[in-house]
Design an enzyme around this catalytic site. Structure first.
Site, PDB file in Angstrom:
ATOM      1  N   LYS A  89      42.925   3.887  32.511  1.00 40.35           N
ATOM      2  CA  LYS A  89      43.169   2.455  32.513  1.00 40.35           C
ATOM      3  C   LYS A  89      44.294   1.986  33.283  1.00 40.35           C
ATOM      4  O   LYS A  89      44.161   0.786  33.907  1.00 40.35           O
ATOM      5  CB  LYS A  89      43.080   1.853  31.195  1.00 40.35           C
ATOM      6  CG  LYS A  89      41.543   1.826  30.576  1.00 40.35           C
ATOM      7  CD  LYS A  89      41.541   0.867  29.377  1.00 40.35           C
ATOM      8  CE  LYS A  89      40.130   0.792  28.956  1.00 40.35           C
ATOM      9  NZ  LYS A  89      39.579   1.800  28.203  1.00 40.35           N
ATOM     10  N   GLU A 111      41.755  -9.768  28.566  1.00 34.40           N
ATOM     11  CA  GLU A 111      40.962  -9.887  27.304  1.00 34.40           C
ATOM     12  C   GLU A 111      40.846  -8.490  26.862  1.00 34.40           C
ATOM     13  O   GLU A 111      40.857  -7.483  27.594  1.00 34.40           O
ATOM     14  CB  GLU A 111      39.634 -10.697  27.099  1.00 34.40           C
ATOM     15  CG  GLU A 111      38.260  -9.542  27.579  1.00 34.40           C
ATOM     16  CD  GLU A 111      38.178  -9.302  28.731  1.00 34.40           C
ATOM     17  OE1 GLU A 111      38.408 -10.172  29.876  1.00 34.40           O
ATOM     18  OE2 GLU A 111      37.430  -7.982  29.019  1.00 34.40           O
ATOM     19  N   SER A 377      38.820  11.418  30.451  1.00 36.31           N
ATOM     20  CA  SER A 377      39.269   9.967  30.697  1.00 36.31           C
ATOM     21  C   SER A 377      40.603   9.785  30.016  1.00 36.31           C
ATOM     22  O   SER A 377      41.312   8.981  30.222  1.00 36.31           O
ATOM     23  CB  SER A 377      38.251   8.875  30.581  1.00 36.31           C
ATOM     24  OG  SER A 377      37.835   9.033  29.451  1.00 36.31           O
TER      25      SER A 377
HETATM   26  C1  LIG Z   1      38.270   2.287  28.065  1.00 32.74           C
HETATM   27  C2  LIG Z   1      37.866   3.695  27.952  1.00 32.74           C
HETATM   28  C3  LIG Z   1      36.698   4.250  28.554  1.00 32.74           C
HETATM   29  C4  LIG Z   1      35.531   3.452  28.968  1.00 32.74           C
HETATM   30  O1  LIG Z   1      35.914   2.657  30.004  1.00 32.74           O
HETATM   31  P1  LIG Z   1      35.104   3.025  31.433  1.00 32.74           P
HETATM   32  O2  LIG Z   1      35.508   1.675  32.342  1.00 32.74           O
HETATM   33  O3  LIG Z   1      33.637   3.224  31.170  1.00 32.74           O
HETATM   34  O4  LIG Z   1      36.011   4.028  31.982  1.00 32.74           O
HETATM   35  C5  LIG Z   1      36.546   5.687  28.645  1.00 32.74           C
HETATM   36  N1  LIG Z   1      37.554   6.608  28.234  1.00 32.74           N
HETATM   37  C6  LIG Z   1      38.829   6.092  27.812  1.00 32.74           C
HETATM   38  C7  LIG Z   1      39.838   7.056  27.272  1.00 32.74           C
HETATM   39  C8  LIG Z   1      39.080   4.816  27.734  1.00 32.74           C
HETATM   40  O5  LIG Z   1      40.078   4.164  27.155  1.00 32.74           O
END
Ligand SMILES: *Cc1c(COP(=O)(O)O)cnc(C)c1O
Length: 398
Positions: A89, A111, A377
């Site tokens: 993020k 938000e 992610s």
């Molecule tokens: C917020 C988040 C997501 C989902 O958001 P995307 O916009 O689909 O990437 C996925 N993995 C993690 C670790 C997150 O914090």
């Protein structure tokens, strides 16, 4: 087939900017300037320096040897969990705040639902010395207390929203109201590839650093120029968009999405938009969303806060309906099991969101010489409580 956004902000049938007229000046200013700013030398220099020295990029492309053995294929993890603040993020927020500064904005709003995007925004605002206001449904303020504390510690103001269901959708309405009232000095940071054009394209480009690095890292790591498959979880779809971006036009690279199925696709407690969603406007964008016969948005469910969203970004709606992207539904239970497996095999505790991508390994078989990249992610520290509670109530996984 073309996967770039067109000049009106459409990916095929999806995208656009379905906004009330009063928001037009805000959106127009961003739309007319974002590409010029992003391509400027000053932006590139500052963005790349912050990614390197502040976020900690490039993130490693790690060969997961024991996981590969378990599934009989070659699995590489793109370690976005190692970024400062623990997920992908931050890439997006750093970029958008540098754009905001170049538009002369002095005040940042956002938000947040689970609080992850709020924390990333508060982090970069602190680094840049900008005031930060985060709108958050009152219910989420209670449920996500640790992230509220983080935002406070970082100097942000968290404004609880008391209207409606007191969750993300109400926080979004309140942020937009603020933006309309402060068009001259305020920038609104959106946390995924959703919302009106140009946000989806802008966020995809900012997250594209993920696949740009993969392109550099793959030859040395694998002896190959291209992977066979890339797997990512999709909430709004920003980490997936970043991981796919530089491979969209290479049909030899299979793109795979993991969608949160909650209790099951047809259980009524799900967030599997690509399976039960239909075309409609969500957050000012034409996309696929979960809705009832009257067009009312259906309440989503996922064990993972970051995937608990009733839509997907317009790029992903286009990729899925054109067949470029294949989506797999992953239940809460399957995701938790995959998280325990990665923890025990590789010593890496993934975020609940990320665990959905890992669970695809159980659903699709890959041959021994295939190169499979999974976009890791985020890290799972924030989810420990949920993991252990779920594990106990389901008889344990370890
Ligand atoms: C917020 C988040 C997501 C989902 O958001 P995307 O916009 O689909 O990437 C996925 N993995 C993690 C670790 C997150 O914090």
């Amino acid at each position: 087939m073309k996967y770039e956004v067109d000049q009106h902000g459409f990916y095929g049938d999806f995208g656009g900017a379905f906004i009330p007229e009063i928001l037009f000046p805000n959106i127009r200013e961003l739309r007319d300037n974002y590409l010029g700013i992003m391509e400027s030398a000053s932006f590139q220099e500052e963005f790349n320096a912050l990614l390197k020295h502040y976020a900690g990029r490039p993130s490693p492309l790690y060969y997961a040897e024991r996981l590969s053995e378990r599934y009989g294929t070659r699995i590489y993890l793109k370690r976005e969990d190692l970024n400062h603040t623990g997920s992908h993020k931050l890439n997006n927020v750093i970029g958008q705040i540098l754009i905001a500064q170049r538009l002369g904005k002095k005040r940042i709003i956002a938000e947040t639902g689970a609080g992850q995007h709020g924390v990333a925004t508060a982090t970069v605002c602190a680094r840049m010395g900008l005031p930060c206001i985060v709108y958050m449904g009152e219910k989420d303020v209670e449920r996500q207390a640790p992230n509220v504390k983080r935002m406070h510690m970082l100097g942000a103001e968290v404004r609880p929203v008391l209207s409606g269901s007191r969750t993300l959708k109400d926080a979004t309405n309140e942020a937009i109201r603020d933006w309309i009232q402060h068009v001259d000095d305020t920038y609104y940071v959106i946390g995924s590839v959703v919302g009106p054009h140009p946000y989806p394209d802008m966020v995809a480009r900012l997250q594209a650093v993920i696949s740009a690095e993969m392109k550099e890292q793959l030859p040395a790591a694998t002896g190959r120029d291209y992977p066979d498959s890339i797997i990512a979880c999709v909430g709004g779809g920003s980490n997936a968009a970043g991981a796919y971006y530089h491979y969209l036009d290479h049909p030899g690279v299979a793109l795979i999405a993991a969608e949160a199925a909650g209790y099951g696709v047809h259980s009524g407690k799900t967030a599997a938009t690509s399976f039960i969603g239909s075309k409609g406007v969500l957050h000012a964008s034409m996309t696929l969303l979960m809705q009832d016969a009257d067009g009312q948005v259906t309440e989503p469910h996922s064990i993972s806060a970051g995937l608990d969203y009733p839509g997907i970004g317009p790029l992903h709606a286009h990729l899925i309906t054109t067949g470029r992207l294949k989506s797999f539904p992953v239940t809460d239970k399957e995701a938790v099991r995959a998280a325990y497996e990665l923890s025990r095999l590789e010593g890496i505790i993934p975020a609940l969101e990320t665990a959905h991508a890992l669970a695809v390994l159980e659903k699709h078989s890959f041959s021994p010489d295939e190169v499979v990249v999974i976009n890791l992610s985020g890290r799972g520290d924030k989810d420990l409580e949920t993991f252990s509670q779920f594990n106990e109530s389901n008889g344990g996984h370890g």
